[in-house]
Design an enzyme around this catalytic site. Structure first.
Site, PDB file in Angstrom:
ATOM      1  CG  ASP A  32      -3.255   5.965  18.160  1.00 36.56           C
ATOM      2  OD1 ASP A  32      -4.135   5.595  17.369  1.00 36.56           O
ATOM      3  OD2 ASP A  32      -2.379   5.200  18.607  1.00 36.56           O
ATOM      4  CG  ASP A  85      -2.481  -0.910  14.831  1.00 32.70           C
ATOM      5  OD1 ASP A  85      -1.629  -0.105  14.421  1.00 32.70           O
ATOM      6  OD2 ASP A  85      -3.122  -0.746  15.891  1.00 32.70           O
TER       7      ASP A  85
HETATM    8  C1  DGJ Z   1      -2.917   1.734  17.752  1.00 32.51           C
HETATM    9  C2  DGJ Z   1      -4.067   2.225  16.917  1.00 32.51           C
HETATM   10  O1  DGJ Z   1      -3.760   3.419  16.287  1.00 32.51           O
HETATM   11  C3  DGJ Z   1      -5.295   2.341  17.802  1.00 32.51           C
HETATM   12  O2  DGJ Z   1      -6.374   2.867  17.073  1.00 32.51           O
HETATM   13  C4  DGJ Z   1      -5.617   0.991  18.352  1.00 32.51           C
HETATM   14  O3  DGJ Z   1      -5.990   0.133  17.314  1.00 32.51           O
HETATM   15  C5  DGJ Z   1      -4.425   0.417  19.108  1.00 32.51           C
HETATM   16  N1  DGJ Z   1      -3.227   0.451  18.326  1.00 32.51           N
HETATM   17  C6  DGJ Z   1      -4.700  -0.987  19.537  1.00 32.51           C
HETATM   18  O4  DGJ Z   1      -3.637  -1.586  20.140  1.00 32.51           O
END
Ligand code: DGJ
Length: 685
Positions: A511, A444
């Site tokens: 997200d 990430d």
């Molecule tokens: C952003 C990601 O897109 C989510 O799926 C998740 O992993 C969060 N970060 C975790 O902080």
């Protein structure tokens, strides 16, 4: 043969299956004669110098194949170098070499002792050519303020249009179509990541639709600051330049040093946007890290537990996940350091003892015992000020002396250009993966890269190094742990590009997991990227209790079955009846996933019309997924017309009805959809 050179006319012909690119050697290097559907090179002649009037000299120079600023060029150049007032670079053709599927052309700037090599790689079956360059300096140190990967010039179109993707966090990949007027349209990122706001990809066309018309497209394979400038000149030339962004990117190239560029892939489709996408999908499956076997159905607890991960909650979720047919169990953010919320812990990659008193293996063994694989989340480029790492190494982040660095999501960015940072990251990853049986890593990156500072000579090298180090680590990970699949995530779709796809098998596109809103993101995403790389989760968004509207279980599943399927629902709260429904959908998905992830995609109807429908085809079956937004009283839903079938072959649905291909393509099949947010999945064998 794919690459020909006509000695007398001095014209290179680059042939792919259905396109031709013609480049002529001219007094300034190369000249773009033509790019489009197949033509015969003997009908073309070297370019003639053209001026519009004495007021507008040398307008033919607009079609320079790699325009270089020399004090007398008026359109966007690909290369700008030298001290101000002394930027006059005059490159001349020196030599070329034709290798199997590659053309390299060497240009020389005698006075400054610079050599520029233009590299063209042909991907014949896909009608794609990649362009990149290498600049070598044998003279005095020189400031390079722009070195783009290349430019592509279209045939003269009367009314060119541009299609690109735009959006923001939780609303990525929205399609925009704009008419190009004289001027320059810049798509770019200055955030250190490709970003969710624009994607490094575009398509240009005059009269194209989903399955008809000519489309010229391009993608830049770069995961940092990038720039694509699309220009239509007043004299009717349409072109796109692409490369690492030259914004805040000056770099001194020392004597003996060379600088290369990311690849700029350009392609041609004669079958509209659908044809473009299918070529790109197939190309990615052939040359990039997308896996050869279908991705396992995964469970990820992020939306179920957020930072509240612990051995108990994860084991409970794992048990239920296994029951419904999940194959890969992923622990997201929150398993390490003092990570109880987003204010602390990033950088401290040791297992949180309170959450996992017996270490991670207790959970991993349990997950494996249930017959699933295990995966984990990391964010290696980031550090919270509240972490042991930051306290020990405050100087490992990007900062401008005497200036408080910018915080975003309560975190700083580690300076990946520092060798000690690279070693730290590699060490913790090595420990994590070699000490635990991990089969999937979600990488990430939840903020832009800011506060990049270089004492003298510009930030170019430092910015470039960040991405190069990222690539180095991903390459090393893939080599050291070939069985670990890597997912590129950046708060959703902030790092979706062909650069990282050299090692990533998949992307987390957004997200936003609302099944209706995802349809739009998926429509945009699949324009340029393969469905097999587009992870989709069924989550509690908008809610799980409701059995109407877009929260209907079937609707959520159908939306998420358009790519590798994942589950993010708090399944510990579901009753047995709903769990049984989940199980049967997952079972249904396993029957179609090879087709979805490796088949040919036809976007039958855009969700923007109120009825979204996609079709995936392979030798075994045809899968059609359709999504009705809202029924309107008295208005009939059109039969769904399939594409790409064999007209006289018969196709049978699971209910026993069978149809011939020509009927399904020309008349279509009635959809039994009604009300709001209804959906269906039809499988024809
Ligand atoms: C952003 C990601 O897109 C989510 O799926 C998740 O992993 C969060 N970060 C975790 O902080």
């Amino acid at each position: 043969t794919m690459i020909l050179y006509d000695e007398t006319q001095k014209i290179f012909t680059l042939n792919t299956r259905r396109s031709t690119t013609l480049l002529a050697i001219g007094e300034n290097g190369l000249h773009s004669l033509y790019w489009g559907g197949t033509v015969s090179p003997e009908d073309f002649y070297p370019p003639q110098p053209v001026s519009h009037a004495s007021f507008d000299p040398d307008i033919w120079r607009e079609r320079d194949e790699y325009p270089i600023f020399n004090g007398r060029i008026f359109t966007e150049p690909c290369l700008i170098a030298g001290e101000s007032g002394k930027k006059a670079l005059f490159f001349k053709y020196q030599s070329h070499e034709v290798m199997d599927k590659r053309l390299s052309v060497v240009l020389k700037e005698e006075k400054m002792k610079l050599t520029l090599t233009l590299l063209y790689d042909l991907f014949e079956d896909f009608d794609i050519i990649s362009r990149k360059v290498i600049l070598k300096n044998d003279g005095e140190p020189i400031n390079v303020s722009r070195l783009f990967s290349g430019i592509c010039t279209l045939p003269e179109l009367a009314e060119p249009n541009l299609r690109y993707l735009t959006g923001q966090w939780a609303g990525e990949c929205q399609i925009r179509d704009v008419k190009l007027e004289p001027g320059v349209t810049v798509l770019q990122s200055r955030r250190g990541i490709p970003g969710p706001h624009f994607n490094p990809s575009f398509a240009m066309y005059e009269n194209a639709e989903e399955e008809t018309g000519e489309v010229w497209f391009g993608l830049l394979a770069y995961s940092g600051n990038w720039k694509i400038s699309v220009q239509k000149t007043v004299f009717g030339n349409t072109q796109a330049l692409a490369g690492r962004n030259d914004f805040d990117a000056d770099e001194i190239l020392g004597k003996g040093e060379s600088l290369d560029t990311p690849a700029f892939y350009t392609g041609f489709s004669e079958n509209g946007f659908g044809g473009m996408s299918r070529k790109l999908h197939d190309f990615q499956r052939t040359y990039f890290a997308t896996r050869k076997n279908a991705r396992p159905v995964l469970y990820n607890s992020w939306e179920a537990t957020y930072f509240d991960v612990n051995i108990k909650s994860q084991m409970a979720l794992a048990k239920k996940a296994a029951d419904i047919g999940v194959e890969l169990f992923v622990v997201d953010d929150g398993w390490f350091g003092r990570r109880n919320n987003d204010k602390a812990g990033l950088g401290d990659w040791t297992v949180n003892q309170e959450k996992f008193p017996n270490g991670l293996d207790e959970l991993i063994d349990y997950v494996k015992g249930l017959g699933m694989e295990f995966g984990i989340w990391v964010e290696p480029e980031a550090v919270n000020p509240d972490s042991d790492l930051f306290h020990a190494r405050p100087d490992w982040i990007y900062y401008i002396p005497d200036v408080e660095p910018m915080r975003a999501r309560n975190q700083y960015v580690l300076d990946f250009s520092l060798p000690e940072v690279k070693e730290y990251v590699k060490d913790f990853l090595y420990k994590l993966i070699s000490e635990h049986d991990i089969k999937f890593l979600k990488w990430d990156m939840n903020r832009p890269v800011t506060d990049v500072y270089t004492k003298s000579g510009g930030n170019g090298r430092r910015r470039r190094k960040h991405v190069e180090t990222l690539y180095e680590i991903w390459a090393w990970l893939s080599e050291t742990f070939p069985r670990v699949a890597l997912e590129s995530c950046s708060g959703g779709g902030g790092r979706v590009d062909l650069g990282i796809l050299q090692w990533a098998s998949e992307f987390w596109p957004s997200d936003n997991t609302d099944p209706y809103e995802r349809l739009f993101i998926q429509e945009g995403f699949t324009q340029f990227y393969a469905p097999g790389t587009m992870t989709c989760w069924v989550t509690d968004t908008p809610d799980t209790a409701g059995r109407i509207g877009r929260s209907r279980t079937a609707y959520k599943f159908h939306s998420s079955m358009c790519g590798p399927l994942g589950i993010g629902v708090d399944i510990s709260k579901l009753d047995d009846e709903i769990l049984a429904e989940y199980k049967s959908h997952i079972e249904e998905y396993k029957q179609i996933r090879d087709t979805v992830q490796f088949g040919e995609l036809y976007r039958l109807s855009s969700p923007r019309t109120g009825l979204g429908a996609v079709q995936y085809s392979d030798e075994k079956q045809i899968v059609a997924l359709a999504f009705l937004h809202s029924q309107i009283f008295g208005r009939k839903i059109k039969p769904l017309r399939l594409r790409g079938l064999q007209p006289d072959r018969r196709y049978t649905l699971s209910d026993g009805r069978s149809f011939s291909g020509c009927t399904l393509m020309n008349k279509g099949i009635e959809l039994n959809l009604s009300g709001d947010f209804d959906s269906c999945c039809l499988v024809f064998r």
